[in-house]
Design an enzyme around this catalytic site. Structure first.
Site, PDB file in Angstrom:
ATOM      1  N   HIS A  14      -5.980  -5.228  24.411  1.00 50.77           N
ATOM      2  CA  HIS A  14      -4.674  -5.110  25.096  1.00 50.77           C
ATOM      3  C   HIS A  14      -3.691  -4.486  24.107  1.00 50.77           C
ATOM      4  O   HIS A  14      -3.274  -5.129  23.142  1.00 50.77           O
ATOM      5  CB  HIS A  14      -4.171  -6.489  25.532  1.00 50.77           C
ATOM      6  CG  HIS A  14      -2.842  -6.444  26.239  1.00 50.77           C
ATOM      7  ND1 HIS A  14      -2.649  -7.045  27.461  1.00 50.77           N
ATOM      8  CD2 HIS A  14      -1.653  -5.883  25.920  1.00 50.77           C
ATOM      9  CE1 HIS A  14      -1.397  -6.860  27.858  1.00 50.77           C
ATOM     10  NE2 HIS A  14      -0.772  -6.150  26.926  1.00 50.77           N
ATOM     11  N   HIS A  16      -0.273  -1.548  23.580  1.00 54.55           N
ATOM     12  CA  HIS A  16       0.739  -0.587  24.048  1.00 54.55           C
ATOM     13  C   HIS A  16       0.891   0.503  22.996  1.00 54.55           C
ATOM     14  O   HIS A  16       1.252   0.210  21.849  1.00 54.55           O
ATOM     15  CB  HIS A  16       2.089  -1.279  24.255  1.00 54.55           C
ATOM     16  CG  HIS A  16       2.033  -2.363  25.286  1.00 54.55           C
ATOM     17  ND1 HIS A  16       2.301  -2.148  26.611  1.00 54.55           N
ATOM     18  CD2 HIS A  16       1.711  -3.669  25.181  1.00 54.55           C
ATOM     19  CE1 HIS A  16       2.152  -3.275  27.289  1.00 54.55           C
ATOM     20  NE2 HIS A  16       1.798  -4.229  26.437  1.00 54.55           N
ATOM     21  N   LYS A 100      -4.501  -2.588  35.690  1.00 52.02           N
ATOM     22  CA  LYS A 100      -3.557  -3.601  35.227  1.00 52.02           C
ATOM     23  C   LYS A 100      -2.628  -4.051  36.347  1.00 52.02           C
ATOM     24  O   LYS A 100      -1.992  -3.227  37.008  1.00 52.02           O
ATOM     25  CB  LYS A 100      -2.732  -3.002  34.082  1.00 52.02           C
ATOM     26  CG  LYS A 100      -1.645  -3.917  33.538  1.00 52.02           C
ATOM     27  CD  LYS A 100      -2.231  -5.087  32.783  1.00 52.02           C
ATOM     28  CE  LYS A 100      -1.163  -6.107  32.450  1.00 52.02           C
ATOM     29  NZ  LYS A 100      -0.958  -6.305  31.042  1.00 52.02           N
ATOM     30  N   HIS A 137      -1.198  -9.526  34.082  1.00 53.44           N
ATOM     31  CA  HIS A 137      -0.053 -10.131  33.390  1.00 53.44           C
ATOM     32  C   HIS A 137       0.315 -11.381  34.196  1.00 53.44           C
ATOM     33  O   HIS A 137       0.880 -11.277  35.278  1.00 53.44           O
ATOM     34  CB  HIS A 137       1.132  -9.165  33.319  1.00 53.44           C
ATOM     35  CG  HIS A 137       2.303  -9.743  32.574  1.00 53.44           C
ATOM     36  ND1 HIS A 137       2.688  -9.319  31.324  1.00 53.44           N
ATOM     37  CD2 HIS A 137       3.145 -10.754  32.894  1.00 53.44           C
ATOM     38  CE1 HIS A 137       3.726 -10.029  30.906  1.00 53.44           C
ATOM     39  NE2 HIS A 137       4.028 -10.901  31.841  1.00 53.44           N
ATOM     40  N   HIS A 175      -3.134 -11.923  27.450  1.00 58.28           N
ATOM     41  CA  HIS A 175      -2.226 -12.672  26.573  1.00 58.28           C
ATOM     42  C   HIS A 175      -1.877 -14.063  27.123  1.00 58.28           C
ATOM     43  O   HIS A 175      -0.734 -14.341  27.431  1.00 58.28           O
ATOM     44  CB  HIS A 175      -0.953 -11.876  26.252  1.00 58.28           C
ATOM     45  CG  HIS A 175      -0.309 -11.157  27.401  1.00 58.28           C
ATOM     46  ND1 HIS A 175       0.010 -11.756  28.582  1.00 58.28           N
ATOM     47  CD2 HIS A 175       0.090  -9.862  27.514  1.00 58.28           C
ATOM     48  CE1 HIS A 175       0.578 -10.876  29.374  1.00 58.28           C
ATOM     49  NE2 HIS A 175       0.630  -9.713  28.753  1.00 58.28           N
ATOM     50  N   ASP A 248      -1.686  -7.108  22.201  1.00 61.43           N
ATOM     51  CA  ASP A 248      -0.431  -6.853  22.923  1.00 61.43           C
ATOM     52  C   ASP A 248       0.616  -6.272  21.972  1.00 61.43           C
ATOM     53  O   ASP A 248       1.816  -6.464  22.157  1.00 61.43           O
ATOM     54  CB  ASP A 248       0.090  -8.122  23.603  1.00 61.43           C
ATOM     55  CG  ASP A 248       1.189  -7.837  24.628  1.00 61.43           C
ATOM     56  OD1 ASP A 248       1.333  -6.667  25.044  1.00 61.43           O
ATOM     57  OD2 ASP A 248       1.907  -8.781  24.992  1.00 61.43           O
TER      58      ASP A 248
END
Ligand code: NCD
Ligand code: ZN
Length: 346
Positions: A14, A16, A100, A137, A175, A248
């Site tokens: 995971h 970004h 996602k 999420h 997460h 994350d």
């Protein structure tokens, strides 16, 4: 005396990476240590179609530091308008590894997320059919649910109903931050996994809020109380293959973090492995680190384990990490756990 620990090269399930200058600035911090990463699609605008994912993947590959080998595992951002045929084509082409789900408004850049879960049911059924996992999420966004309860309420109100409605769907709870999340995974062994971040293993909400507010510890889902952190640490160090690393790592310019309305996200990529080694070492569980960082994720995603290794080193005195990385006029502050770390990664 120096100790070393050799791990099968880890993956980050995971991550970004952003786009443009920020992508170029943060990518080497991941490719230095990780062989693959699941790339989050919450750009502005989000990565919603096969064409978007293909173009974004090309931009990531173009930004790669010379000499590093790294495979971005792309995802699509699920919206109420997602076309199941486009999604299936992207999956069949090997372009995307997962889709996602952001509940609308849950976190940074999630305005296009899902508000009505019935609307995406046909897409989820198609994903189950083709074996494409859903990364979730897991927070409800209702104003009347306290931010510290949003994960537990999401499990009851959204996740469990989705899994009952589409039982063949493979789901990653992204997460997880609570004992409720860890317990739900343990109680539901079929087609369910969970990623855990570095900050949720190392910190609780006291670290963020006592003695002054620390914006660089603010992320979503928000840090919880200590007993939740302990439950996550127990899950991560248990050797249970359904728990694996998703950092994350979520870079924001320092000015956006140190502001009146702080952006959510911790930039952990540069220090993630060192911090994890310290955390597992402190827990007497260094022997469980490789499973968490390098073996359980590929097993869940049905991918081969990496064939090369990284060597972590433990020193006699604490290591110092860079405070920030350069990004033009917008440097990004690097996560600092606030406790001594003796381990370092190359
Ligand atoms: C992420 C981001 O900045 O994109 N922020 C965060 O706090 N984790 C979004 C997300 O994954 O929730
Ligand atoms: Zn994220």
């Amino acid at each position: 005396m120096t100790h070393t620990l050799t791990l099968v090269r880890p993956d980050d399930w995971h991550l970004h990476l952003r786009d443009g200058a920020m992508l170029k600035a943060v990518l080497p911090e991941t490719t230095r240590h990780f062989a693959r990463a699941i790339i989050m699609p919450n750009l502005v605008p989000p990565v919603v179609t096969m064409a978007d994912a293909s173009a974004y993947k090309a931009r990531i590959l173009a930004a790669m530091p010379k000499g590093d080998s790294f495979t971005p595992l792309m995802t699509l951002y699920l919206t109420e308008e997602t076309n199941p045929d486009d999604l299936a084509a992207a999956h069949a082409a090997g372009l995307i590894s997962a889709v996602k789900l952001y509940p609308a408004g849950a976190t940074t850049n999630s305005a296009s997320g899902v508000a009505d879960f019935d609307k995406v049911r046909p897409v989820l059924e198609r994903m189950a059919e083709i074996g494409c996992p859903l990364c979730v999420h897991g927070e409800v966004t209702d104003r009347d649910i306290d931010i510290f309860d949003r994960e537990a309420v999401f499990i009851d109100r959204v996740l469990d109903p989705i899994r009952r409605a589409v039982p063949e769907l493979r789901v990653v709870m992204e997460h997880i931050t609570t004992k409720d999340g860890a317990d739900y995974v343990k109680a539901n062994p079929e087609r369910l996994g969970a990623t855990i971040t570095v900050q949720h293993l190392m910190l609780d909400r006291n670290d963020m809020l006592v003695g002054g507010m620390r914006p660089h510890y603010y992320c979503l889902p928000i840090l919880k109380r200590r007993d939740h952190r302990e439950a996550l640490l127990a899950a991560a160090t248990s050797g249970d293959a359904r728990f694996f690393l998703g950092t994350d790592s979520a870079p924001h310019p320092t000015h956006a973090k140190e502001s009146e309305c702080c952006s959510a996200g911790c930039f952990t990529a540069p220090v993630a492995l060192a911090c994890l080694a310290q955390t597992f070492d402190d827990a007497g569980a260094l022997d469980k680190l490789e499973g968490f960082t390098s073996l359980h994720g590929p097993a869940f995603y049905g991918l081969p384990v990496n064939t090369d290794t990284v060597i972590l080193t433990k020193s006699d005195s604490p290591v110092t990490f860079p405070k920030e990385i350069k990004n033009g006029a917008d440097p990004v502050t690097v996560f600092n756990p606030g406790s001594p770390v003796y381990w370092s990664a190359p």
